[in-house]
Design an enzyme around this catalytic site. Sequence first.
Site, mmCIF file in Angstrom:
data_model
loop_
_atom_site.group_PDB
_atom_site.id
_atom_site.type_symbol
_atom_site.label_atom_id
_atom_site.label_comp_id
_atom_site.label_asym_id
_atom_site.label_seq_id
_atom_site.Cartn_x
_atom_site.Cartn_y
_atom_site.Cartn_z
ATOM 1 N NE ARG A 118 -5.637 2.721 16.463
ATOM 2 C CZ ARG A 118 -4.866 2.548 15.395
ATOM 3 N NH1 ARG A 118 -4.191 3.558 14.855
ATOM 4 N NH2 ARG A 118 -4.741 1.362 14.829
ATOM 5 C CB SER A 139 0.663 1.497 15.053
ATOM 6 O OG SER A 139 0.767 0.877 13.785
ATOM 7 N N GLY A 140 -1.513 -0.829 14.486
ATOM 8 C CA GLY A 140 -1.650 -2.226 14.069
ATOM 9 C C GLY A 140 -0.679 -2.572 12.960
ATOM 10 C CB SER A 147 -0.942 -0.048 1.201
ATOM 11 O OG SER A 147 -1.812 1.027 1.192
ATOM 12 C CG ASP A 192 -6.291 0.659 -0.638
ATOM 13 O OD1 ASP A 192 -5.481 1.595 -0.517
ATOM 14 O OD2 ASP A 192 -6.224 -0.389 0.040
ATOM 15 C CB ALA A 216 -9.726 10.736 8.885
ATOM 16 C CG ASP A 270 -2.842 -0.421 -2.224
ATOM 17 O OD1 ASP A 270 -2.929 0.736 -1.783
ATOM 18 O OD2 ASP A 270 -3.346 -1.405 -1.653
ATOM 19 C CG ASP A 278 -3.154 4.065 -1.138
ATOM 20 O OD1 ASP A 278 -3.755 3.819 -2.203
ATOM 21 O OD2 ASP A 278 -3.142 3.285 -0.170
HETATM 22 C C1 16G Z 1 -4.178 -0.469 7.534
HETATM 23 C C2 16G Z 1 -5.646 -0.467 7.270
HETATM 24 C C3 16G Z 1 -6.188 0.925 7.321
HETATM 25 C C4 16G Z 1 -5.856 1.553 8.654
HETATM 26 C C5 16G Z 1 -4.390 1.467 8.923
HETATM 27 C C6 16G Z 1 -4.118 1.870 10.336
HETATM 28 C C7 16G Z 1 -6.823 -1.912 5.743
HETATM 29 C C8 16G Z 1 -6.961 -2.372 4.333
HETATM 30 N N1 16G Z 1 -5.906 -0.998 5.946
HETATM 31 O O1 16G Z 1 -3.485 0.203 6.533
HETATM 32 O O2 16G Z 1 -7.570 0.849 7.181
HETATM 33 O O3 16G Z 1 -6.234 2.892 8.678
HETATM 34 O O4 16G Z 1 -3.969 0.121 8.784
HETATM 35 O O5 16G Z 1 -2.788 1.673 10.622
HETATM 36 O O6 16G Z 1 -7.526 -2.356 6.646
HETATM 37 P P1 16G Z 1 -2.258 1.804 12.092
HETATM 38 O O7 16G Z 1 -2.921 0.725 12.912
HETATM 39 O O8 16G Z 1 -0.802 1.662 11.961
HETATM 40 O O9 16G Z 1 -2.657 3.168 12.566
HETATM 41 ZN ZN ZN Z 2 -3.619 1.326 0.101
#
Ligand code: 16G
Ligand code: ZN
Length: 519
Positions: A487, A489-490, A54, A270, A362, A268, A266
Amino acid sequence: MHPKTTDVFIQYGTAGFRTKANLLEHVVYRMGLLAVIRSRVKNGRTIGMMITASHNLEPDNGVKLIDPDGEMLEQSWEEIATRMANVSDNDLESITGQIIKEVNADMSLKASVYIGMDTRYTSPRLAAAAANGVIALKGTPKEFGIVTTPILHFCVKCRNDNTYGAPSEEGYYEKIVGSFKRIRQKLSVSGAYNTTLYVDGANGVGGKKLNIIKKTLDGELDLMLFNLGGNGGKLNLNCGADYVKVSQRVPVGVEHVPYQRVASLDGDGDRIVYYYVDNDEKMHLLDGDRIATLLASYITELLGTCGADQLKLGLVQTAYANGASTKYITEELKIPVSCVKTGVKNLHHEALKYDIGIYFEANGHGTVVYSREAKNTLKKIDEDGDAEQRKSAQILLDFIDMTNETVGDAISDLFLVETVLCARGLDITGWENTYRDLPSRQLKVTVQDRNAIQTTDAERRCISPEGLQERIDEIVSEVNSGRAFVRPSGTEDIVRVYAEGDTQESADKLAEDVAQVVR
Ligand code: 16G
Ligand code: ZN
């Protein structure tokens, strides 16, 4: 065939596996195996595999699986994917056998896997590893080459439900761009709207696809494309939707004309945000919240004129939505809003609860989903309504066809936005003036263990470590229109801080003060 060369643990996160490209070959191969198993569990329906990282920079890459309806992989399989990716080469066969038993896959069934990739130089090698994984378990891979993530989602959906469209890149253009053109014939270009749109392609796949589409547009839209990947432009480097949104700066590589609207995609394809610069070279950002409110108000208006107000429309946001947008939606548009955890799958599922659900992060990832009930109601009005009702119903039906309902899609969203601006005769300042964003700031904080921070209430409040939320509350209470949250990050090993205030200075200071407490 694709040996595991690293012991670094890797996890299927919010957007699949994502890390340095050179650590991924075995992971992608194994996901090829898993995609075949998934396809068989779904009775041979087609599964998608997208090779992309991405908005990350060029050295990274990633892979995510797409379920038969074009949705993200079912959450309960993320753990299975993680297990499969991390097992040693020696144990791979036995673990694969175990998983097949666990999920009850009938390995005598056919299996079909669609594979797509973004423009990274490491993507072809990884796509080949994916195909090898599919073949190893006697599934049938079909490679789509370089496509946007949403195009692949669309193709997977069409392959499993032929009423949705034709499962090919051409089928996608036919449906999405075709309906845009149909709507344009019903609307006249009026008011302050003009058909010139500048685009920042992030040097990725989205811009390249718009370059193909551009040639098929007959003056309905005049695209000026920048950052298409030539001239040494580097993927996502100081450009693209994520850069523009997070840094609040204009991308490099784009020619800037005051008040000219620019869409930034971005890597890719999306995500999409809009912006313009004013006479003082100040950037004005119109992000995912703006797009959501624009689409919501237009769809509401059409539902009114075609007499389908009984359909329940709702909007889904995350904690990152600007407070001013939420206020505008509830108080001015009088549309219900839900707030969910970050991550597209969470928004998507919540949006499905409405007849018409609009969801946007956002950061510019979002789309609209329409229930069968909504589609049938509109078709019925198109048959039985009076002239005015039928006209609105037809526009809405084209609007639905122009939407990629499977996932957020920069190209589809671009055409949706351009349609509403044209219908309303708005230029970008007219759009911006519907409400005033609260100044905001995002920061990253590096901590020892980001998972020590646990949140609740759609990530808006912390429940651990003890005392942290109380400290944040205290700091926030001193700021006019203040709001802040933290939070983990994921996708990165960091904690994210978000803050809003009545001025940019107060938002910046609030973010910094909250970051101090987290450190
Ligand atoms: C990923 C998610 C996006 C989210 C971002 C948050 C998908 C396809 N993409 O890119 O929606 O905003 O993670 O990232 O689900 P973060 O947890 O590092 O803030
Ligand atoms: Zn993307």
